[in-house]
Motif scaffolding. Structure first.
Motif, PDB file in Angstrom:
ATOM      1  N   LEU A 441      39.415  42.874  44.771  1.00  0.00           N
ATOM      2  CA  LEU A 441      40.360  43.160  43.686  1.00  0.00           C
ATOM      3  C   LEU A 441      41.422  42.074  43.586  1.00  0.00           C
ATOM      4  O   LEU A 441      41.761  41.611  42.496  1.00  0.00           O
ATOM      5  CB  LEU A 441      41.027  44.522  43.920  1.00  0.00           C
ATOM      6  CG  LEU A 441      40.222  45.760  43.540  1.00  0.00           C
ATOM      7  CD1 LEU A 441      40.858  47.011  44.146  1.00  0.00           C
ATOM      8  CD2 LEU A 441      40.131  45.902  42.033  1.00  0.00           C
ATOM      9  N   ILE A 442      41.951  41.654  44.726  1.00  0.00           N
ATOM     10  CA  ILE A 442      42.982  40.615  44.736  1.00  0.00           C
ATOM     11  C   ILE A 442      42.424  39.311  44.173  1.00  0.00           C
ATOM     12  O   ILE A 442      43.064  38.633  43.369  1.00  0.00           O
ATOM     13  CB  ILE A 442      43.514  40.399  46.169  1.00  0.00           C
ATOM     14  CG1 ILE A 442      44.323  41.625  46.621  1.00  0.00           C
ATOM     15  CG2 ILE A 442      44.377  39.143  46.247  1.00  0.00           C
ATOM     16  CD1 ILE A 442      44.713  41.597  48.082  1.00  0.00           C
ATOM     17  N   ARG A 443      41.197  38.964  44.571  1.00  0.00           N
ATOM     18  CA  ARG A 443      40.596  37.721  44.112  1.00  0.00           C
ATOM     19  C   ARG A 443      40.383  37.719  42.605  1.00  0.00           C
ATOM     20  O   ARG A 443      40.485  36.679  41.952  1.00  0.00           O
ATOM     21  CB  ARG A 443      39.269  37.494  44.832  1.00  0.00           C
ATOM     22  CG  ARG A 443      38.671  36.119  44.564  1.00  0.00           C
ATOM     23  CD  ARG A 443      37.570  35.771  45.543  1.00  0.00           C
ATOM     24  NE  ARG A 443      36.403  36.614  45.410  1.00  0.00           N
ATOM     25  CZ  ARG A 443      36.059  37.584  46.239  1.00  0.00           C
ATOM     26  NH1 ARG A 443      36.818  37.838  47.302  1.00  0.00           N
ATOM     27  NH2 ARG A 443      34.973  38.293  46.060  1.00  0.00           N
ATOM     28  N   HIS A 444      40.105  38.909  42.032  1.00  0.00           N
ATOM     29  CA  HIS A 444      39.884  39.016  40.587  1.00  0.00           C
ATOM     30  C   HIS A 444      41.136  39.465  39.847  1.00  0.00           C
ATOM     31  O   HIS A 444      41.054  39.961  38.725  1.00  0.00           O
ATOM     32  CB  HIS A 444      38.736  39.985  40.299  1.00  0.00           C
ATOM     33  CG  HIS A 444      37.385  39.452  40.681  1.00  0.00           C
ATOM     34  ND1 HIS A 444      36.862  38.311  40.120  1.00  0.00           N
ATOM     35  CD2 HIS A 444      36.461  39.891  41.580  1.00  0.00           C
ATOM     36  CE1 HIS A 444      35.671  38.078  40.645  1.00  0.00           C
ATOM     37  NE2 HIS A 444      35.398  39.008  41.534  1.00  0.00           N
ATOM     38  N   ARG A 445      42.316  39.281  40.482  1.00  0.00           N
ATOM     39  CA  ARG A 445      43.585  39.626  39.843  1.00  0.00           C
ATOM     40  C   ARG A 445      43.606  41.083  39.379  1.00  0.00           C
ATOM     41  O   ARG A 445      44.081  41.405  38.303  1.00  0.00           O
ATOM     42  CB  ARG A 445      43.863  38.690  38.666  1.00  0.00           C
ATOM     43  CG  ARG A 445      43.931  37.216  39.020  1.00  0.00           C
ATOM     44  CD  ARG A 445      45.148  36.914  39.876  1.00  0.00           C
ATOM     45  NE  ARG A 445      45.289  35.494  40.136  1.00  0.00           N
ATOM     46  CZ  ARG A 445      46.017  34.670  39.390  1.00  0.00           C
ATOM     47  NH1 ARG A 445      46.627  35.128  38.330  1.00  0.00           N
ATOM     48  NH2 ARG A 445      46.127  33.406  39.707  1.00  0.00           N
ATOM     49  N   TRP A 446      43.004  41.966  40.192  1.00  0.00           N
ATOM     50  CA  TRP A 446      43.021  43.412  39.935  1.00  0.00           C
ATOM     51  C   TRP A 446      42.220  43.787  38.688  1.00  0.00           C
ATOM     52  O   TRP A 446      42.436  44.820  38.083  1.00  0.00           O
ATOM     53  CB  TRP A 446      44.440  43.944  39.838  1.00  0.00           C
ATOM     54  CG  TRP A 446      44.613  45.269  40.544  1.00  0.00           C
ATOM     55  CD1 TRP A 446      44.873  46.470  39.971  1.00  0.00           C
ATOM     56  CD2 TRP A 446      44.523  45.512  41.944  1.00  0.00           C
ATOM     57  NE1 TRP A 446      44.947  47.457  40.921  1.00  0.00           N
ATOM     58  CE2 TRP A 446      44.756  46.890  42.150  1.00  0.00           C
ATOM     59  CE3 TRP A 446      44.275  44.724  43.051  1.00  0.00           C
ATOM     60  CZ2 TRP A 446      44.734  47.483  43.408  1.00  0.00           C
ATOM     61  CZ3 TRP A 446      44.260  45.303  44.304  1.00  0.00           C
ATOM     62  CH2 TRP A 446      44.494  46.663  44.475  1.00  0.00           C
ATOM     63  N   ASN A 447      41.271  42.942  38.303  1.00  0.00           N
ATOM     64  CA  ASN A 447      40.383  43.265  37.186  1.00  0.00           C
ATOM     65  C   ASN A 447      39.243  44.125  37.727  1.00  0.00           C
ATOM     66  O   ASN A 447      38.372  43.654  38.466  1.00  0.00           O
ATOM     67  CB  ASN A 447      39.833  41.977  36.559  1.00  0.00           C
ATOM     68  CG  ASN A 447      39.006  42.259  35.317  1.00  0.00           C
ATOM     69  OD1 ASN A 447      38.035  42.994  35.359  1.00  0.00           O
ATOM     70  ND2 ASN A 447      39.399  41.648  34.205  1.00  0.00           N
ATOM     71  N   LYS A 448      39.226  45.385  37.333  1.00  0.00           N
ATOM     72  CA  LYS A 448      38.273  46.333  37.910  1.00  0.00           C
ATOM     73  C   LYS A 448      36.852  46.098  37.437  1.00  0.00           C
ATOM     74  O   LYS A 448      35.896  46.326  38.181  1.00  0.00           O
ATOM     75  CB  LYS A 448      38.718  47.767  37.587  1.00  0.00           C
ATOM     76  CG  LYS A 448      40.061  48.126  38.230  1.00  0.00           C
ATOM     77  CD  LYS A 448      40.535  49.497  37.802  1.00  0.00           C
ATOM     78  CE  LYS A 448      41.932  49.779  38.355  1.00  0.00           C
ATOM     79  NZ  LYS A 448      42.462  51.079  37.876  1.00  0.00           N
ATOM     80  N   SER A 449      36.675  45.640  36.201  1.00  0.00           N
ATOM     81  CA  SER A 449      35.324  45.377  35.698  1.00  0.00           C
ATOM     82  C   SER A 449      34.662  44.254  36.491  1.00  0.00           C
ATOM     83  O   SER A 449      33.511  44.371  36.916  1.00  0.00           O
ATOM     84  CB  SER A 449      35.371  45.016  34.211  1.00  0.00           C
ATOM     85  OG  SER A 449      35.741  46.121  33.438  1.00  0.00           O
ATOM     86  N   GLN A 450      35.393  43.149  36.708  1.00  0.00           N
ATOM     87  CA  GLN A 450      34.835  42.032  37.467  1.00  0.00           C
ATOM     88  C   GLN A 450      34.595  42.422  38.921  1.00  0.00           C
ATOM     89  O   GLN A 450      33.603  42.015  39.530  1.00  0.00           O
ATOM     90  CB  GLN A 450      35.781  40.832  37.390  1.00  0.00           C
ATOM     91  CG  GLN A 450      35.887  40.230  36.000  1.00  0.00           C
ATOM     92  CD  GLN A 450      36.838  39.045  35.953  1.00  0.00           C
ATOM     93  OE1 GLN A 450      37.282  38.553  36.986  1.00  0.00           O
ATOM     94  NE2 GLN A 450      37.168  38.596  34.752  1.00  0.00           N
ATOM     95  N   THR A 451      35.502  43.216  39.486  1.00  0.00           N
ATOM     96  CA  THR A 451      35.336  43.670  40.866  1.00  0.00           C
ATOM     97  C   THR A 451      34.093  44.529  40.996  1.00  0.00           C
ATOM     98  O   THR A 451      33.285  44.353  41.916  1.00  0.00           O
ATOM     99  CB  THR A 451      36.580  44.461  41.309  1.00  0.00           C
ATOM    100  OG1 THR A 451      37.724  43.608  41.245  1.00  0.00           O
ATOM    101  CG2 THR A 451      36.416  44.965  42.735  1.00  0.00           C
TER     102      THR A 451
END
Length: 485
Positions: A441-451
């Motif tokens: 989540l941190i790596r994707h800036r808290w973007n849930k779809s990408q996570t």
């Protein structure tokens, strides 16, 4: 109602959702809330979606309007575009991922409209202040490519001579040929030349000449007229014309065919272009900077590169060294690239261990700085937040091992990951899972779809795990959600 609930479940992770079962309720929501996007059905009991959105367009013109319907009637679509000014007409059955992407695009369009409106107001109210902001941003860009700060190097580096040569030739309006391997920073050097020249406030455009056939390359550089060839459905302004007054950077110039070399030579000699399909030429004033990873003098002697074109391009030749020839720069490059990677990924570590730095310094880096940048990003992804990056996160080829042998080096990193875990096997596995989800989540800036996509989970499955581990709202930089009706 079931359709509304289905939409809410799908979109709730990405947006703040308001639902209405009638147009009257929707009007009240629009009056009471700041809404960016409205999504409505075409066939409703009271009136059609086009009729309702036409009214919305009159009362709330900034709201992005979309229709979703199981009936793709051509007249409805035409009316929706002409009368209601809809952004998108979505037909059923719709795909959840496509719907989410479409709504994100609609929200971006809403923000761009607001930014344009604010900019227009600023320009009307204070044109002088707006001009100062533009000048300030231009100056910041120019500083970013300064020879002293923009090209990272240590004292005594071979890059010092390169930067001195670039600084000497930058103010003079002569063509420059940059020679160096892939990833040595030829485009960075070209940008430094442009921003160090008298053309710095004019356009800088880039074209990779080795990436396309002659006709397409000619169209990209010189433009074309509608109907000039199959697929030319409208006029196209070429890069030379767009860069008028500025700089054109031709990367991989050694890859162009002998036939195209003749056309390029004529443009450089005459200072004019003729778009495909046009009968008249157009004058252009550009500075040309070319780059190649080939030895063009060898190519010229072999008859593969025209001598007259070479001398037109090589007003001055600057050779960029490979990373293996500037080993003294490796520590400062690693620190700089790691800082940039942490800023973009939102993950922080104290640095790189001495042993890992020694392994990095011992590697030859055939891909030069670009390969080093990729390796630093991979190390950060594999590393543990708050801990220095060690040899266990290095790629096998950097360690000089095959992927099969890499397991030995990974054991230390795996043992570190298990530190601090207590309880039975199930509890430890859950703790490890929570750690993996949080770092992703941190790596994707808290973007849930990408996570969810990276972890192979559905959005519903990810949401369930976030609730289970108490991670739903723990990130202090989680973006505020904006709405759709």
């Amino acid at each position: 109602m079931r359709s509304l609930e289905s939409l809410r479940r799908i979109l709730d992770d990405e947006f703040e959702i308001l639902t209405a079962s009638s147009t009257r309720e929707a009007q009240q929501l629009l009056a009471d809330h700041w809404v960016q996007v409205i999504l409505c059905d075409q066939r409703m009991p009271e009136r059609s979606g086009v009729e309702f959105l036409t009214e919305v367009k009159e009362r709330w013109p900034d709201v992005i309007r979309m229709i979703i319907s199981g009936y793709a009637d051509a007249h409805d679509i035409i009316d929706g575009i002409n009368q209601a000014g809809i952004f998108q007409y979505i037909t059923k059955p719709w795909h959840p991922e496509h719907l989410v992407l479409t709504l994100h695009s609609a929200c971006r369009l809403f923000r761009l409209q607001r930014e344009n409106e604010l900019l227009a107001v600023e320009l009307r109210m204070a044109p002088g202040a707006a001009g100062k902001v533009v000048d300030k941003r231009k100056a910041e860009v120019r500083r970013a490519y300064d020879f002293n700060d923009g090209i990272i190097r240590s004292p005594g580096s071979p890059m010092d001579d390169v930067c001195k040569a670039l600084a000497q030739v930058a103010p003079f309006d002569v063509p420059v040929l940059l020679i160096g391997g892939s990833g040595t920073g030829k485009e960075l050097a070209a940008r430094a030349l442009h921003y160090g020249s008298l053309r710095w406030d004019k356009p800088f455009v880039v074209e990779n000449c080795g990436a396309m056939p002659d006709e397409l390359l000619e169209s990209e550089l010189f433009g074309h007229k509608k109907g000039a060839f199959t697929g030319a459905i409208e006029d196209h302004v070429g890069l030379f014309e767009r860069a008028d007054g500025g700089t054109v950077f031709l990367d991989e110039i050694g890859e162009v065919s002998p036939a195209f070399q003749v056309k390029l030579l004529r443009v450089l000699q005459e200072g004019e272009i003729r778009p495909l399909g046009h009968g008249r030429t157009r004058k252009v004033d550009v500075r040309v900077i070319a780059a190649t990873n080939r030895d063009l003098e060898v190519e010229m002697r072999a008859g593969r590169f025209r001598a007259d074109l070479f001398y037109r391009l090589a007003g001055m030749i600057v050779r960029l060294p490979d990373l293996k020839d500037r080993a003294c720069d490796l520590p400062i490059l690693v620190d700089t690239l790691l800082d940039r990677a942490m800023a973009s990924m939102g993950k922080n570590v104290p640095g790189v261990t001495d042993e890992a730095m020694a392994r990095l310094a011992a590697y030859d880096w055939p891909g030069n700085v670009r390969e080093l940048q990729n390796e630093i990003q991979r190390m950060l992804v594999r590393g543990t937040e708050g801990r220095r990056l060690g040899v266990e996160v290095l790629s096998p080829h950097v360690l000089g091992r095959s992927p099969v042998d890499a397991g030995e080096g990974a054991e230390a990193g795996f043992a570190e990951d298990l530190e601090g875990l207590t309880g039975d096997l199930k509890e430890r596995v859950s703790a490890m899972e929570a750690r993996i989800i949080r770092e992703t989540l941190i790596r994707h800036r808290w973007n849930k779809s990408q996570t969810a996509r990276e972890l192979g989970l559905s959005r519903v499955g990810l949401r369930a795990k976030l609730e289970r581990y108490g991670l739903e709202n723990v990130h202090p930089l989680a973006p505020a959600r904006r709405g759709a009706v």
